[in-house]
Design a protein around this motif. Structure first.
Motif, PDB file in Angstrom:
ATOM      1  N   GLN A 256      -4.415  -8.680   2.939  1.00  0.00           N
ATOM      2  CA  GLN A 256      -3.336  -9.588   2.539  1.00  0.00           C
ATOM      3  C   GLN A 256      -2.572  -9.098   1.303  1.00  0.00           C
ATOM      4  O   GLN A 256      -1.950  -9.894   0.596  1.00  0.00           O
ATOM      5  CB  GLN A 256      -3.880 -10.994   2.286  1.00  0.00           C
ATOM      6  CG  GLN A 256      -4.591 -11.620   3.486  1.00  0.00           C
ATOM      7  CD  GLN A 256      -3.618 -11.942   4.625  1.00  0.00           C
ATOM      8  OE1 GLN A 256      -2.721 -12.763   4.458  1.00  0.00           O
ATOM      9  NE2 GLN A 256      -3.819 -11.307   5.763  1.00  0.00           N
ATOM     10  N   VAL A 257      -2.601  -7.807   1.072  1.00  0.00           N
ATOM     11  CA  VAL A 257      -1.813  -7.221  -0.015  1.00  0.00           C
ATOM     12  C   VAL A 257      -0.456  -6.807   0.554  1.00  0.00           C
ATOM     13  O   VAL A 257      -0.398  -6.084   1.557  1.00  0.00           O
ATOM     14  CB  VAL A 257      -2.512  -5.993  -0.625  1.00  0.00           C
ATOM     15  CG1 VAL A 257      -1.627  -5.338  -1.689  1.00  0.00           C
ATOM     16  CG2 VAL A 257      -3.857  -6.385  -1.218  1.00  0.00           C
ATOM     17  N   PRO A 258       0.661  -7.228  -0.039  1.00  0.00           N
ATOM     18  CA  PRO A 258       1.984  -6.838   0.463  1.00  0.00           C
ATOM     19  C   PRO A 258       2.302  -5.390   0.108  1.00  0.00           C
ATOM     20  O   PRO A 258       2.907  -5.080  -0.918  1.00  0.00           O
ATOM     21  CB  PRO A 258       2.935  -7.819  -0.233  1.00  0.00           C
ATOM     22  CG  PRO A 258       2.208  -8.303  -1.430  1.00  0.00           C
ATOM     23  CD  PRO A 258       0.747  -8.225  -1.123  1.00  0.00           C
ATOM     24  N   ALA A 259       1.883  -4.484   0.967  1.00  0.00           N
ATOM     25  CA  ALA A 259       2.013  -3.045   0.737  1.00  0.00           C
ATOM     26  C   ALA A 259       2.995  -2.439   1.733  1.00  0.00           C
ATOM     27  O   ALA A 259       3.063  -2.861   2.892  1.00  0.00           O
ATOM     28  CB  ALA A 259       0.655  -2.361   0.863  1.00  0.00           C
ATOM     29  N   VAL A 260       3.734  -1.435   1.265  1.00  0.00           N
ATOM     30  CA  VAL A 260       4.744  -0.759   2.079  1.00  0.00           C
ATOM     31  C   VAL A 260       4.778   0.717   1.712  1.00  0.00           C
ATOM     32  O   VAL A 260       4.247   1.124   0.682  1.00  0.00           O
ATOM     33  CB  VAL A 260       6.155  -1.365   1.847  1.00  0.00           C
ATOM     34  CG1 VAL A 260       6.189  -2.838   2.225  1.00  0.00           C
ATOM     35  CG2 VAL A 260       6.592  -1.177   0.396  1.00  0.00           C
ATOM     36  N   VAL A 261       5.430   1.496   2.549  1.00  0.00           N
ATOM     37  CA  VAL A 261       5.789   2.864   2.181  1.00  0.00           C
ATOM     38  C   VAL A 261       7.021   2.794   1.290  1.00  0.00           C
ATOM     39  O   VAL A 261       7.996   2.105   1.616  1.00  0.00           O
ATOM     40  CB  VAL A 261       6.080   3.716   3.429  1.00  0.00           C
ATOM     41  CG1 VAL A 261       6.636   5.082   3.033  1.00  0.00           C
ATOM     42  CG2 VAL A 261       4.817   3.879   4.257  1.00  0.00           C
ATOM     43  N   SER A 262       6.971   3.489   0.167  1.00  0.00           N
ATOM     44  CA  SER A 262       8.111   3.481  -0.754  1.00  0.00           C
ATOM     45  C   SER A 262       9.171   4.454  -0.274  1.00  0.00           C
ATOM     46  O   SER A 262       8.929   5.658  -0.187  1.00  0.00           O
ATOM     47  CB  SER A 262       7.648   3.867  -2.161  1.00  0.00           C
ATOM     48  OG  SER A 262       8.734   3.886  -3.067  1.00  0.00           O
ATOM     49  N   GLY A 263      10.355   3.939   0.048  1.00  0.00           N
ATOM     50  CA  GLY A 263      11.431   4.797   0.529  1.00  0.00           C
ATOM     51  C   GLY A 263      11.020   5.554   1.769  1.00  0.00           C
ATOM     52  O   GLY A 263      10.441   5.010   2.708  1.00  0.00           O
ATOM     53  N   ALA A 264      11.291   6.857   1.757  1.00  0.00           N
ATOM     54  CA  ALA A 264      10.897   7.712   2.872  1.00  0.00           C
ATOM     55  C   ALA A 264       9.473   8.209   2.741  1.00  0.00           C
ATOM     56  O   ALA A 264       9.014   9.008   3.546  1.00  0.00           O
ATOM     57  CB  ALA A 264      11.853   8.907   2.967  1.00  0.00           C
ATOM     58  N   GLY A 265       8.744   7.748   1.704  1.00  0.00           N
ATOM     59  CA  GLY A 265       7.356   8.110   1.505  1.00  0.00           C
ATOM     60  C   GLY A 265       7.210   9.452   0.801  1.00  0.00           C
ATOM     61  O   GLY A 265       8.199  10.110   0.474  1.00  0.00           O
ATOM     62  N   PRO A 266       5.968   9.826   0.594  1.00  0.00           N
ATOM     63  CA  PRO A 266       4.720   9.218   1.063  1.00  0.00           C
ATOM     64  C   PRO A 266       4.057   8.241   0.085  1.00  0.00           C
ATOM     65  O   PRO A 266       2.949   7.775   0.335  1.00  0.00           O
ATOM     66  CB  PRO A 266       3.821  10.436   1.268  1.00  0.00           C
ATOM     67  CG  PRO A 266       4.248  11.383   0.177  1.00  0.00           C
ATOM     68  CD  PRO A 266       5.736  11.181   0.030  1.00  0.00           C
TER      69      PRO A 266
END
Length: 303
Positions: A256-266
């Motif tokens: 339940q942590v709101p995690a994403v890839v930042s921009g184009a990653g990594p």
């Protein structure tokens, strides 16, 4: 046109674009900064670089900051006889934290700052549009230039004027982030090359809904950030280029942590508050680095 005497310094923040569903539209400025200094010389070009990317970036006219300065000087009406540029880089290169946008924004702001009355010749909105043209898209440039959380894009004729735009949106003061930076870079070109030409209508509609929810969640309802950061358009397609990053996103989101890839990653970005940052940083994979950051609300600032 008159150039100012002495050096001009600028501080520019790192940025994270997309933030999950807001592909090529949403971006946020973060409290990790490059600092650069420039001055006009009688002749020649001198470039000094320390910190991130110092071993790799060129020391000639092809340097991205110099190219951006040249474009801004062109818009201002005159090129200086010579330049000295000093860069202290903190923003990691090729990690999805907006290093190229930071360089472009720094370059155009420095150039305008070196011209007496430069802000009267080229205002902030015009300078932002120049920076966005140089980058090719505004999602990182907008928060790097204006600060805070931005919604940006480009009008498409005949519906609009064909220009880049950016609108700032509120960020709840409780919102902070932890970024997890892997040791191996991934180029934006490689990451974009994995995206399909078409996506299912249902997934596009789902992403639109999550993007709208994300704006509301960041503005004052951070309890909705986990749902709001669910992406359907781009992250899963990029898994072959950053399997470890997507594995970390999956692991965090399962908790339940709101995690994403930042921009184009990594790089992986996780939203948190001040009380949750330490526990999140403890989950940093071996060999990676982590930073607990706040939202930079100022953008590019002359020092």
């Amino acid at each position: 046109m008159t150039f100012v005497e002495g050096a001009v310094r600028v501080r520019v923040p790192a940025t994270s674009a997309n933030l999950g569903p807001g592909f090529d539209a949403l971006g946020i400025a973060l409290s990790l900064h490059d600092e650069l200094e420039a001055e006009v010389r009688p002749d020649g070009l001198v470039i000094e670089v320390t910190g991130a990317g110092a071993e790799d970036v060129p020391r000639d006219e092809s340097h991205l900051v110099v190219r951006s300065m040249r474009a801004a000087f062109e818009a201002l009406g005159e090129q200086p006889p010579g330049l000295r540029l000093s860069c202290t880089n903190v923003v990691p290169h090729a990690r999805g934290l907006g290093s190229s946008s930071a360089a472009i924004v720094a370059g155009v702001v420095l150039a305008r700052g070196l011209v007496a009355g430069g802000a009267l010749l080229v205002d902030d909105d015009a300078l932002f549009r120049l920076a966005a043209r140089l980058e090719g898209h505004p999602d990182n440039v907008a928060p790097a230039f204006y600060g805070g959380f931005t919604i940006s894009g480009k009008d498409t004729p005949p519906e609009g004027e064909g220009g880049f735009y950016s609108v700032g949106s509120a960020v709840d003061p409780r919102v902070e982030v932890v970024v997890f930076v892997p040791p191996t870079p991934v180029s934006t070109a490689v990451a974009r090359g994995l995206l399909p030409a078409r996506v299912p209508h249902a997934e596009a509609a789902a992403d639109a809904g999550r993007t709208a929810l994300l704006v509301a969640a960041l503005a004052g309802q951070p309890e909705h950030l986990w749902r709001a950061t669910r992406d359907y358009l781009h992250q899963s397609y990029r898994r072959p280029a950053m399997a470890d990053s997507l594995a970390l996103v999956d692991e965090l989101r399962d908790d339940q942590v709101p995690a994403v890839v930042s921009g184009a990653g990594p790089t992986v970005l996780a939203f948190t508050d001040a009380s949750g940052a330490a526990a999140l940083r403890a989950r940093c994979p071996d060999g990676w680095t982590s930073h607990h950051l706040t939202v930079d609300r100022d953008g590019a600032v002359l020092l």
